[in-house]
Write an enzyme that holds these catalytic residues in place. Sequence first.
Site, mmCIF file in Angstrom:
data_model
loop_
_atom_site.group_PDB
_atom_site.id
_atom_site.type_symbol
_atom_site.label_atom_id
_atom_site.label_comp_id
_atom_site.label_asym_id
_atom_site.label_seq_id
_atom_site.Cartn_x
_atom_site.Cartn_y
_atom_site.Cartn_z
ATOM 1 N N SER A 10 0.803 -1.229 0.000
ATOM 2 C CA SER A 10 0.000 0.000 0.000
ATOM 3 C C SER A 10 0.830 1.270 0.000
ATOM 4 C CB SER A 10 -0.921 0.017 1.225
ATOM 5 O OG SER A 10 -0.140 0.041 2.405
ATOM 6 N N SER A 135 14.628 -6.483 5.105
ATOM 7 C CA SER A 135 15.057 -6.416 6.501
ATOM 8 C C SER A 135 15.361 -4.961 6.825
ATOM 9 C CB SER A 135 16.272 -7.346 6.665
ATOM 10 O OG SER A 135 16.851 -7.217 7.911
ATOM 11 N N TYR A 149 12.591 -3.240 17.673
ATOM 12 C CA TYR A 149 12.544 -3.223 16.197
ATOM 13 C C TYR A 149 13.757 -3.990 15.654
ATOM 14 C CZ TYR A 149 12.752 -1.474 11.363
ATOM 15 O OH TYR A 149 12.823 -1.379 9.995
ATOM 16 N N LYS A 153 14.209 -7.521 13.288
ATOM 17 C CA LYS A 153 14.951 -7.620 12.025
ATOM 18 C C LYS A 153 16.131 -8.596 12.144
ATOM 19 C CE LYS A 153 12.438 -4.757 9.497
ATOM 20 N NZ LYS A 153 11.660 -5.221 8.344
HETATM 21 N N1 NAP Z 1 11.938 3.466 5.172
HETATM 22 C C1 NAP Z 1 12.985 3.121 5.808
HETATM 23 O O1 NAP Z 1 13.817 3.984 6.155
HETATM 24 C C2 NAP Z 1 13.265 1.668 6.105
HETATM 25 C C3 NAP Z 1 14.570 1.322 6.508
HETATM 26 C C4 NAP Z 1 14.847 -0.014 6.779
HETATM 27 C C5 NAP Z 1 13.885 -0.976 6.625
HETATM 28 N N2 NAP Z 1 12.619 -0.635 6.245
HETATM 29 C C6 NAP Z 1 11.627 -1.726 6.099
HETATM 30 O O2 NAP Z 1 11.005 -1.613 4.837
HETATM 31 C C7 NAP Z 1 9.728 -2.263 4.870
HETATM 32 C C8 NAP Z 1 8.701 -1.375 4.188
HETATM 33 O O3 NAP Z 1 8.549 -0.177 4.921
HETATM 34 P P1 NAP Z 1 8.443 1.266 4.237
HETATM 35 O O4 NAP Z 1 9.673 2.014 4.597
HETATM 36 O O5 NAP Z 1 8.055 1.160 2.821
HETATM 37 O O6 NAP Z 1 7.297 1.918 5.159
HETATM 38 P P2 NAP Z 1 5.742 2.168 4.846
HETATM 39 O O7 NAP Z 1 5.621 3.144 3.739
HETATM 40 O O8 NAP Z 1 5.154 2.509 6.180
HETATM 41 O O9 NAP Z 1 5.197 0.751 4.360
HETATM 42 C C9 NAP Z 1 5.000 -0.300 5.256
HETATM 43 C C10 NAP Z 1 4.019 -1.254 4.667
HETATM 44 O O10 NAP Z 1 3.828 -2.361 5.566
HETATM 45 C C11 NAP Z 1 2.442 -2.582 5.684
HETATM 46 N N3 NAP Z 1 2.049 -3.291 6.902
HETATM 47 C C12 NAP Z 1 2.226 -2.932 8.198
HETATM 48 N N4 NAP Z 1 1.681 -3.858 9.011
HETATM 49 C C13 NAP Z 1 1.139 -4.822 8.213
HETATM 50 C C14 NAP Z 1 0.442 -6.048 8.430
HETATM 51 N N5 NAP Z 1 0.140 -6.473 9.672
HETATM 52 N N6 NAP Z 1 0.070 -6.790 7.362
HETATM 53 C C15 NAP Z 1 0.336 -6.374 6.114
HETATM 54 N N7 NAP Z 1 0.966 -5.218 5.834
HETATM 55 C C16 NAP Z 1 1.362 -4.466 6.869
HETATM 56 C C17 NAP Z 1 1.807 -1.203 5.605
HETATM 57 O O11 NAP Z 1 0.436 -1.359 5.294
HETATM 58 P P3 NAP Z 1 -0.746 -0.406 5.816
HETATM 59 O O12 NAP Z 1 -0.873 0.683 4.793
HETATM 60 O O13 NAP Z 1 -1.928 -1.307 5.862
HETATM 61 O O14 NAP Z 1 -0.339 0.101 7.169
HETATM 62 C C18 NAP Z 1 2.628 -0.618 4.464
HETATM 63 O O15 NAP Z 1 2.157 -1.044 3.229
HETATM 64 C C19 NAP Z 1 9.447 -2.539 6.344
HETATM 65 O O16 NAP Z 1 9.658 -3.908 6.610
HETATM 66 C C20 NAP Z 1 10.479 -1.687 7.083
HETATM 67 O O17 NAP Z 1 10.841 -2.249 8.337
HETATM 68 C C21 NAP Z 1 12.287 0.678 5.986
#
Ligand code: NAP
Length: 283
Positions: A10, A135, A149, A153
């Site tokens: 999403s 991750s 958190y 990971k």
């Molecule tokens: N952005 C960063 O700086 C960063 C750095 C390191 C790692 N990550 C990792 O990257 C991944 C994606 O995150 P993002 O940065 O793209 O953040 P994001 O824009 O907040 O996206 C997170 C996604 O995970 C979904 N989600 C959360 N809980 C869920 C559940 N129970 N079942 C299914 N979907 C769920 C959210 O859906 P909803 O819309 O329904 O909430 C959203 O689509 C995560 O695993 C995060 O830990 C991000």
Amino acid sequence: MKIILITGSSSGFGLEMVQDLIGQGHFVIATLRGATERANIFDSISDKSKLKILTLDVCSKEDIKAAGEYVKTEHDGSLDVLINNAGYGLYGALEDISEEQVRHQMEVNFFGPTLLTQELLPFLRKTKGKVINISSVMGRFSLPLGSVYSASKFALEGLTEGLYYELKPFGVQVCAVQPGAHRTGFVKAMIWGDKSNNEDSPYINQTNGLLRNVEEMTSKPTATGSDNVSKIVTKLINKKRMPRRVLAGKDAVATGIAQKFLPEALYHEILHRSYEKVFGSEI
Ligand SMILES: NC(=O)c1ccc[n+]([C@@H]2O[C@H](COP(=O)([O-])OP(=O)(O)OC[C@H]3O[C@@H](n4cnc5c(N)ncnc54)[C@H](OP(=O)(O)O)[C@@H]3O)[C@@H](O)[C@H]2O)c1
């Protein structure tokens, strides 16, 4: 054309990957919570014949089973790539976080991808497919107020490493992508400990320090965009052999280099000093 299932489609990395991979001619099963009500998220995708939108809350056993059933019946039990991307960050001092919050963090960031992978592995074995786990660089190190958190990971990293070897004889490849800070919905979706904002929390100064830092980092227009991770994942999908882990973003690469080349004591001293800057001199 590969059949690719993505969780957390999403927003952020997930949505970017859906758009890019369809653009490359792949068939994408974009999964998200409440897919029916939120289908308009994908309005801008012109080639809808390459898109299947499916409800999948990674904490729901029923949703996981239904995803498996969909692949079995609609794609002849064949899946080329699974991208475990859904996740969020729980932040706060351990004393400020409730048991329920700890369990939910592990549920979404670790148990969800573990059980979904288990469900879909027969279909990935059939194609000699790939599992890509999103991750974090925090799966390599941790910081104050980020312990839970990070633990989620680190757990995902352990799963990835074990499966990397376990699935090799079947031709299934497994890789962890370890992003540093990127501009996505991550900061907005961050959950703080139930008691993090209590003025009488012994950790209130650290909490305020981290809050200031997060705001500073994310307001920078130079922060890396979500397309960076999508590009890395696209390359991994096209690669003949994936590595076990890949760092994404300058800060993550710098961490990887420091861990590889610095003596451990010096590495921890540098971390300690950088934490002092973020949290004040009390660390
Ligand atoms: N952005 C960063 O700086 C960063 C750095 C390191 C790692 N990550 C990792 O990257 C991944 C994606 O995150 P993002 O940065 O793209 O953040 P994001 O824009 O907040 O996206 C997170 C996604 O995970 C979904 N989600 C959360 N809980 C869920 C559940 N129970 N079942 C299914 N979907 C769920 C959210 O859906 P909803 O819309 O329904 O909430 C959203 O689509 C995560 O695993 C995060 O830990 C991000």
